[in-house]
Write an enzyme that holds these catalytic residues in place. Structure first.
Site, PDB file in Angstrom:
ATOM      1  CG  HIS A 172      -3.823  -1.298  -2.095  1.00 42.77           C
ATOM      2  ND1 HIS A 172      -4.532  -0.463  -2.141  1.00 42.77           N
ATOM      3  CD2 HIS A 172      -3.640  -1.324  -0.777  1.00 42.77           C
ATOM      4  CE1 HIS A 172      -4.600  -0.089  -0.948  1.00 42.77           C
ATOM      5  NE2 HIS A 172      -4.044  -0.601  -0.265  1.00 42.77           N
ATOM      6  CE  LYS A 230      -7.912  -1.469   0.711  1.00 44.87           C
ATOM      7  NZ  LYS A 230      -7.569   0.421   1.896  1.00 44.87           N
ATOM      8  CB  SER A 274      -0.944  -0.263   1.079  1.00 46.08           C
ATOM      9  OG  SER A 274      -0.114  -0.544   2.422  1.00 46.08           O
TER      10      SER A 274
HETATM   11  C1  LIG Z   1      -3.600  -3.797   2.122  1.00 53.85           C
HETATM   12  C2  LIG Z   1      -4.480  -3.587   3.321  1.00 53.85           C
HETATM   13  N1  LIG Z   1      -4.647  -4.792   4.309  1.00 53.85           N
HETATM   14  C3  LIG Z   1      -6.080  -4.072   4.638  1.00 53.85           C
HETATM   15  C4  LIG Z   1      -6.747  -3.341   4.573  1.00 53.85           C
HETATM   16  C5  LIG Z   1      -7.839  -2.789   5.778  1.00 53.85           C
HETATM   17  O1  LIG Z   1      -9.378  -2.778   4.713  1.00 53.85           O
HETATM   18  P1  LIG Z   1     -10.397  -1.942   5.125  1.00 53.85           P
HETATM   19  O2  LIG Z   1     -10.114  -1.086   5.098  1.00 53.85           O
HETATM   20  O3  LIG Z   1     -10.952  -2.718   4.417  1.00 53.85           O
HETATM   21  O4  LIG Z   1     -10.505  -2.037   6.483  1.00 53.85           O
HETATM   22  C6  LIG Z   1      -5.873  -2.131   3.670  1.00 53.85           C
HETATM   23  C7  LIG Z   1      -6.521  -0.699   3.738  1.00 53.85           C
HETATM   24  O5  LIG Z   1      -5.639   0.458   4.341  1.00 53.85           O
HETATM   25  C8  LIG Z   1      -5.027  -2.579   3.391  1.00 53.85           C
HETATM   26  O6  LIG Z   1      -3.868  -0.888   2.543  1.00 53.85           O
END
Ligand SMILES: Cc1ncc(COP(=O)(O)O)c(C=O)c1O
Length: 392
Positions: free
Chosen positions: A206, A237, A178
């Site tokens: 992502h 996303k 991310s």
């Molecule tokens: C790599 C990654 N995993 C998990 C999440 C968490 O997802 P959610 O926003 O649906 O809680 C995010 C969100 O920012 C993320 O970037």
């Protein structure tokens, strides 16, 4: 109370106090605060699906059919038939036997890791994995080891030293990171998992909707979905909605239904959200031009920034421009905001020390002239090709 005041004062003194900023509108790659319009470079709505007419229609129809709330957790009376339809679609989309929907990616990672692993087990986690993975590791009670980012040699040496001392073992990574927009060497991760008798879990938050012929993610793109044990992904996303899932084997999913506290003890997703998630999977299939154009634009943006002498990481729709010092990242972000770009500085502890950056999150709606103007503006602010910060 004293502790809270001290914390807030300290954060403010360091210029690190976070504040919420209510937007008045957000659409088509733009965000509005009051009357002021900004190019939104901080959103994960990569394909612009959050305001797609088919998504809005799906939400409206489901709310009319089922009401607005799910009314209970899925093991009580909140288990709607459309959620099972969604899970079947996810399993097919991800090339796995089954899937389980979670209320968010955070809940999926924390819940799955703590349900599947515990005392006597071990987890090997990339150092840059998301906070939800780190929290899942801590909650699980398993012993965990964080290997250097995307460093397979380091992972191999940690596995050699530590794996034998534990029962079950897991390797976990994101497939598009991310904050760096890069990807791991999935093939090497699979040979390491085979060699050391581990399971492999990937977080495709992502990557889903963006990579792979069918837009399923990096595991699909590399033809390795069947070699990965647990594939996590989110709907919040590129899929423009909300919620998350884990795709895995049938028994693994059944085990999570029985053991996963973040799944069991939480009200199910609203029906309108579930319907949007189904619509989003359909749109990924029907409108592949969105991901193709987005990746082309991202590649072009990276190229023009590199030509201007910037240090860029990764190879995806996430374009991090590394500037090093925190105050430089803050200054550039402020100057960009003054010019109408909503780009935020990312600083430690979110990224390693000395790697403060501007993270540009590109979306389908950004056009080429906007990206060219942005690259010129960043270069002007930064002090052109030298990479010097003397302009301040
Ligand atoms: C790599 C990654 N995993 C998990 C999440 C968490 O997802 P959610 O926003 O649906 O809680 C995010 C969100 O920012 C993320 O970037």
């Amino acid at each position: 109370m004293e502790k809270i005041e001290d914390f807030l004062t300290e954060r403010a003194r360091e210029g690190l106090l976070r504040r919420l900023r209510p937007a008045t509108a957000r659409k088509g790659g733009k965000i509005y605060f009051g009357q002021k319009e900004y190019v939104d470079l901080s959103s994960n709505d990569y394909l612009g699906l959050s305001s797609h007419p088919k998504m809005v229609e799906a939400a409206r129809e489901a709310a009319e059919a089922y009401g607005v709330g799910a009314s209970a957790s899925r093991l009580l009376s909140g288990d709607l038939e459309i959620c099972h339809r969604l899970e079947e679609r996810i399993a097919k989309f991800k090339g796995k036997e089954a899937a389980l929907v979670f209320n968010s990616g955070y809940q999926a990672n924390v819940g799955a890791l703590s349900a599947l692993y515990g005392e006597g087990d071990c987890i090997f986690s990339d150092k840059l994995n998301h906070a939800s993975i780190v929290d899942g590791l801590m909650l699980s009670g398993a012993k965990f080891f964080r290997f250097r980012h995307n460093d397979m040699e380091h992972l191999g040496s940690v596995l050699l030293k530590e794996r034998a001392g534990f029962k079950n073992a897991l390797i976990i990574t994101e497939t598009i990171f991310s904050m760096d927009g890069d990807r791991p060497d999935l093939k090497s991760l699979i040979s390491l998992k085979d060699r050391f008798g581990c399971a492999l879990m990937v977080d495709e938050a992502h990557a889903t909707g963006i990579f792979g012929k069918n837009g399923s993610g990096v595991a699909e793109e590399e033809g390795l979905a069947d070699r990965v044990d647990l594939i996590m992904g989110t709907f919040g996303k590129a899929l423009g909605s909300f919620g998350a899932y884990i795709a895995a084997s049938g028994p693994m999913v059944e085990y999570m239904v029985n053991k996963c506290r973040s799944f069991i003890y939480s009200t199910a997703l609203p029906p309108a959200v579930i319907a949007c998630n189904i619509a989003a999977i359909e749109l990924i299939k029907e409108e592949p031009f969105r991901r193709v154009e987005l990746l082309n634009k991202a590649e072009y943006f990276r190229r023009i920034l590199k030509e201007k002498g910037f240090e860029i990481k990764g190879a995806s729709q996430i374009v991090p421009v590394i500037v090093g010092e925190n105050r430089v990242a803050v200054k550039i972000a402020e100057a960009l905001q003054a010019k109408g770009y909503w780009a935020l500085p990312i600083r430690p502890p979110t990224v390693p020390k000395g790697e403060a950056r501007l993270r540009f999150s590109l979306v389908f709606d950004h056009d080429i002239p906007t990206l060219e103007r942005l690259a010129d503006d960043i270069a002007k602010i930064r002090g052109k090709k030298t990479g010097s910060i003397s302009v301040y």
